[in-house]
Motif scaffolding. Structure first.
Motif, PDB file in Angstrom:
ATOM      1  N   ALA A 152       0.936  -1.040   0.065  1.00 12.25           N
ATOM      2  CA  ALA A 152      -0.116  -0.083   0.004  1.00 12.25           C
ATOM      3  C   ALA A 152       0.867   1.149  -0.206  1.00 12.25           C
ATOM      4  O   ALA A 152       0.700   2.350  -0.788  1.00 12.25           O
ATOM      5  CB  ALA A 152      -0.902  -0.154   1.171  1.00 12.25           C
ATOM      6  N   ARG A 155       2.834   1.620  -3.497  1.00 10.42           N
ATOM      7  CA  ARG A 155       1.814   2.071  -4.586  1.00 10.42           C
ATOM      8  C   ARG A 155       1.387   3.388  -4.315  1.00 10.42           C
ATOM      9  O   ARG A 155       1.397   4.266  -5.433  1.00 10.42           O
ATOM     10  CB  ARG A 155       0.483   1.127  -4.223  1.00 10.42           C
ATOM     11  N   SER A 156       1.110   3.987  -3.078  1.00  8.45           N
ATOM     12  CA  SER A 156       0.782   5.144  -2.707  1.00  8.45           C
ATOM     13  C   SER A 156       1.792   6.276  -3.239  1.00  8.45           C
ATOM     14  O   SER A 156       1.512   7.135  -3.656  1.00  8.45           O
ATOM     15  CB  SER A 156       0.282   5.306  -1.270  1.00  8.45           C
ATOM     16  N   THR A 157       3.019   6.071  -2.705  1.00  6.76           N
ATOM     17  CA  THR A 157       4.206   6.674  -3.148  1.00  6.76           C
ATOM     18  C   THR A 157       4.484   6.840  -4.588  1.00  6.76           C
ATOM     19  O   THR A 157       4.584   7.785  -5.280  1.00  6.76           O
ATOM     20  CB  THR A 157       5.500   6.162  -2.470  1.00  6.76           C
ATOM     21  N   GLU A 159       2.113   6.320  -6.946  1.00  3.34           N
ATOM     22  CA  GLU A 159       1.140   7.173  -7.572  1.00  3.34           C
ATOM     23  C   GLU A 159       1.407   8.630  -7.454  1.00  3.34           C
ATOM     24  O   GLU A 159       1.214   9.428  -8.364  1.00  3.34           O
ATOM     25  CB  GLU A 159      -0.112   6.829  -6.832  1.00  3.34           C
TER      26      GLU A 159
ATOM     27  N   ILE B  14       2.573   5.082   5.818  1.00  5.14           N
ATOM     28  CA  ILE B  14       1.142   5.409   5.436  1.00  5.14           C
ATOM     29  C   ILE B  14       0.458   6.822   5.699  1.00  5.14           C
ATOM     30  O   ILE B  14      -0.082   7.577   5.083  1.00  5.14           O
ATOM     31  CB  ILE B  14       0.153   4.229   5.690  1.00  5.14           C
ATOM     32  N   LEU B  17       1.967   9.647   3.783  1.00  6.70           N
ATOM     33  CA  LEU B  17       1.474   9.584   2.510  1.00  6.70           C
ATOM     34  C   LEU B  17       0.060  10.068   2.431  1.00  6.70           C
ATOM     35  O   LEU B  17      -0.280  10.959   1.701  1.00  6.70           O
ATOM     36  CB  LEU B  17       1.544   8.209   1.799  1.00  6.70           C
ATOM     37  N   LEU B  18      -0.784   9.717   3.406  1.00  2.91           N
ATOM     38  CA  LEU B  18      -2.249  10.096   3.307  1.00  2.91           C
ATOM     39  C   LEU B  18      -2.279  11.481   3.726  1.00  2.91           C
ATOM     40  O   LEU B  18      -2.967  12.198   3.413  1.00  2.91           O
ATOM     41  CB  LEU B  18      -2.685   9.142   4.378  1.00  2.91           C
ATOM     42  N   LEU B  21      -1.316  13.591   0.672  1.00  2.00           N
ATOM     43  CA  LEU B  21      -2.431  13.363  -0.191  1.00  2.00           C
ATOM     44  C   LEU B  21      -3.526  14.608   0.310  1.00  2.00           C
ATOM     45  O   LEU B  21      -3.983  15.218  -0.653  1.00  2.00           O
ATOM     46  CB  LEU B  21      -3.070  12.368  -0.326  1.00  2.00           C
ATOM     47  N   LYS B 105      -6.257  -2.541   1.696  1.00  2.00           N
ATOM     48  CA  LYS B 105      -4.809  -2.266   1.344  1.00  2.00           C
ATOM     49  C   LYS B 105      -4.474  -3.411   0.401  1.00  2.00           C
ATOM     50  O   LYS B 105      -4.956  -4.657   0.622  1.00  2.00           O
ATOM     51  CB  LYS B 105      -3.891  -2.286   2.442  1.00  2.00           C
ATOM     52  N   SER B 108      -5.750   2.495  -3.899  1.00  2.00           N
ATOM     53  CA  SER B 108      -5.155   3.239  -4.940  1.00  2.00           C
ATOM     54  C   SER B 108      -5.465   5.084  -4.107  1.00  2.00           C
ATOM     55  O   SER B 108      -6.417   5.002  -3.533  1.00  2.00           O
ATOM     56  CB  SER B 108      -5.577   3.480  -6.276  1.00  2.00           C
ATOM     57  N   ASN B 109      -4.499   5.945  -4.548  1.00  2.00           N
ATOM     58  CA  ASN B 109      -4.723   7.194  -3.913  1.00  2.00           C
ATOM     59  C   ASN B 109      -6.012   7.834  -4.302  1.00  2.00           C
ATOM     60  O   ASN B 109      -6.825   8.525  -3.527  1.00  2.00           O
ATOM     61  CB  ASN B 109      -3.677   8.083  -4.316  1.00  2.00           C
TER      62      ASN B 109
END
Lengths: 530, 121
Positions: A152, A155-157, A159, B14, B17-18, B21, B105, B108-109
């Protein structure tokens, strides 16, 4: 009693083979040691053929006994009938008569179907074992969670890196670092998972000597033709004919033992079973003749069939042998135990010749106690011998031996029936209550949760004790085969046999109302609400 | 007015990253590294949305979800459950317990952002 269907088929088979060999009825009758008129009755299906007569005919016709008896076709028909009776596969529209027809007219299609069903069963049992593990193994659960989290993050990174154009350099560097760290963690987690599923490390591989022996016999369908042949030749060489009684066999075996320059001491008081290849065999005078005979047979065959046993064993020791399991290490305890099991097989074969035992077994409806008494062997030997008879046309029997604690001492499985390998067995099986009963074999129909019905026969015995004072150890033996086979061989309804709604082990049994439940069912979890 | 999102997740990358975003989309982010910390946040503030990981130390995402639904202030808080576990069962549990959305999980973003928008945050 041999089934009516099989009896019908033997006559034409004899005639076809005889014509192929261009023999007259008279010539074949002479070879087989019967009268021409009797042969004529046989060829017209007016007389049943079994036991010694069947062997004599097979020899005279120079074909395998199973080819003559139609055992191979019968087994195929039984396998298909069983598949049709399986609630997961079959349908009410399929009848055993159809199965016989399919085998008769389209043998290759029948074999294909039987192979597919066998493969399905094998996969299903592997799936249950693996599901069990997947649902309960914390190492797997953690590793999977870890991997999905790492993926996860990666993938997020990724993207973000591809979709966001205006990243400041320090942020870019930070995301690269995340990918690197998460990839490294992913490598660790996948390594853990790979180790769990390493074929040499899964619990489906043999763990104990018992597993190794069961697997080796299962690969041979519980029959070892090379050892059978060797024993048949030895019996002929020692002039032990099919009618030979205990005393004659004793004499022949002891004579051969002495001809090898070895001695027998009958004045001792104790047997020394662990002593490998003794030059003086101690056979205590006080012990039953049958016990001494079995021991002498074992020790004699250990010497005279050493080469044949090693050849059989070598298949298990090399990767290109019949075994798909990792080869056994030479000299390992499991290899030693397997060698001993092969020698034991030969000793059983020596004391219970195949054809005669098969005929008696069928005639006496596989009553272990009667067979043991008739051949003057212990119940254990008779039970082991019964598992070898499917090649001759008898049902394929799985076998289980336990002590009073329920610990497993010996096991044989068949394509259709597997004895529990892990955990405690089902307490409702008659093998456990056999310890309370008399030395009479008891039949029981076990109804499995899947709807499958097993015909079983169980009996307890006392093994030879270490000394006269100690109480002899108790053991119980059980044979099991699908009830549909039991119906086929006996030609009788099994309705009179007491039946019990049971399972294999608590863990694999969904019967919630069982008074003997000792462990929570895994299956309810699998089939219940996901 | 800037909307606030609570992210309860024990994997720091995580969270990072979140956060990146969501902040780019104009949200304010409050992070909690375990269930207990998430409950502390909910006891003192009223975020506009919560993203709860299931497997966290101390209190699980389901524990936090249950507490939140028992609290009159968070009765209508849009809650997204995030999980890497046996998906079908977790999804049903989450919905039964009153979660508004479920994301598995690896996500995708775009899924995360679309779910946030769908829930009106």
């Amino acid at each position: 009693m041999v089934s009516a269907v099989r009896q019908r088929l033997i006559g034409p088979r004899v005639r076809a083979r005889r014509t192929a060999l261009e023999l007259t009825q008279a010539a074949l009758a002479e070879r087989a040691g019967i009268s021409t008129s009797y042969l004529n009755l046989i060829e017209n299906n007016k007389r049943p053929v079994a036991g010694r007569l069947q062997i004599a005919l097979a020899e005279a016709l120079d074909i395998d006994i199973s080819a003559l008896s139609g055992a191979a076709e019968q087994q195929l028909t039984d396998a298909l009938s069983l598949a049709a009776a399986d609630p997961a596969l079959g349908s009410a529209a399929l009848t055993p008569a159809d199965a016989a027809e399919l085998v008769g007219h389209y043998p290759e299609w029948a074999r294909l179907t039987a192979r597919a069903v066998a493969a399905y069963r094998e996969q299903a049992s592997q799936t249950v074992a693996l599901t069990d593990r997947l649902a309960h193994d914390p190492v797997i659960a953690n590793a999977v969670h870890q991997m999905l989290t790492n993926i996860a993050a990666v993938r997020s990174t990724a993207e973000i890196l591809t979709s966001v154009q205006d990243l400041p350099p320090e942020q870019l560097q930070r995301f690269h670092a995340i990918i690197e760290e998460q990839s490294s963690a992913l490598t660790d987690a996948s390594g853990t998972l790979a180790a769990v599923f390493d074929p040499t490390n899964t619990h489906l591989r043999p763990v104990t000597s018992l597993d190794v022996i069961e697997d080796a016999f299962a690969r041979r369908q519980n029959r070892l033709p090379a050892l059978e042949d060797a024993v048949t030749h030895l019996r002929a060489r020692l002039h032990i004919d099919a009618e030979a009684t205990g005393a004659i066999i004793d004499q022949a075996l002891a004579g051969h033992w002495k001809s090898l320059g070895l001695k027998i001491d009958s004045t001792g008081t104790a047997m020394v079973p662990s002593q490998p290849s003794p030059s003086t065999l101690s056979l205590p005078r006080a012990a039953p003749a049958a016990t001494n005979r079995a021991f002498l047979a074992l020790k004699l065959l250990e010497r005279v069939l050493a080469n044949q046993v090693e050849t059989e064993l070598s298949g298990e020791l090399t990767p290109d042998g019949p075994s798909d399991a990792p080869p056994l290490a030479i000299g390992s305890p499991a290899a030693t135990d397997l060698r001993a099991a092969f020698v034991q097989y030969a000793a059983d074969a020596l004391l219970m010749p195949y054809g005669a035992f098969l005929a008696d077994a069928v005639a006496w409806r596989f009553d272990i106690a009667m067979l043991a008494a008739s051949y003057d062997v212990d119940v254990a030997a008779a039970a082991r011998r019964l598992t070898t008879l499917q090649h001759g046309g008898a049902p394929a029997f799985a076998m289980l031996a336990v002590n009073p604690s329920g610990a497993r001492l010996d096991r044989r499985r068949t394509t259709d029936v597997a004895m529990p390998r892990f955990g405690a067995g089902c307490a409702l099986w008659a093998i456990h209550s056999a310890f309370n009963g008399t030395e009479r074999a008891r039949e029981q129909i076990i109804e499995m949760p899947t709807g499958e019905r097993l015909w079983t026969i169980a009996i307890a015995m006392s093994a030879p004790g270490k000394s006269a004072d100690a109480a002899p150890p108790r053991r119980a033996y059980m044979l099991a085969t699908p009830a549909i086979h039991a119906g086929t061989f006996s030609g009788e309804d099994t309705g009179h046999v007491p039946s019990v709604a049971a399972g294999i082990t608590c863990e694999l049994c969904p019967r919630g109302d069982c008074a003997y439940r000792a462990a929570a069912p895994i299956l309810a979890e699998i089939t219940g609400k996901a | 007015m800037t909307k606030t999102v609570l992210i309860a997740e024990d994997e720091p990358h995580i969270v990072e990253l979140l956060t990146f975003l969501l902040e780019r989309e104009g949200y304010a982010v409050t992070a909690a590294a375990d269930g207990e910390a998430a409950l502390t946040v909910l006891a003192n503030t009223t975020p506009d949305l919560a993203v709860l990981d299931v497997m966290m130390p101390k209190q699980s995402g389901f524990d936090v979800l249950r507490e939140a639904r028992n609290d009159p202030r968070h009765k209508d808080l849009p809650i997204i459950i995030l999980t890497a576990r046996g998906q079908t069962r977790d999804r049903e549990t989450a919905i039964e317990m009153g979660a508004d959305a479920f994301i598995a999980k690896p996500f995708s973003n775009q899924d995360v952002l679309a779910t946030l928008r769908r829930l009106g945050a």
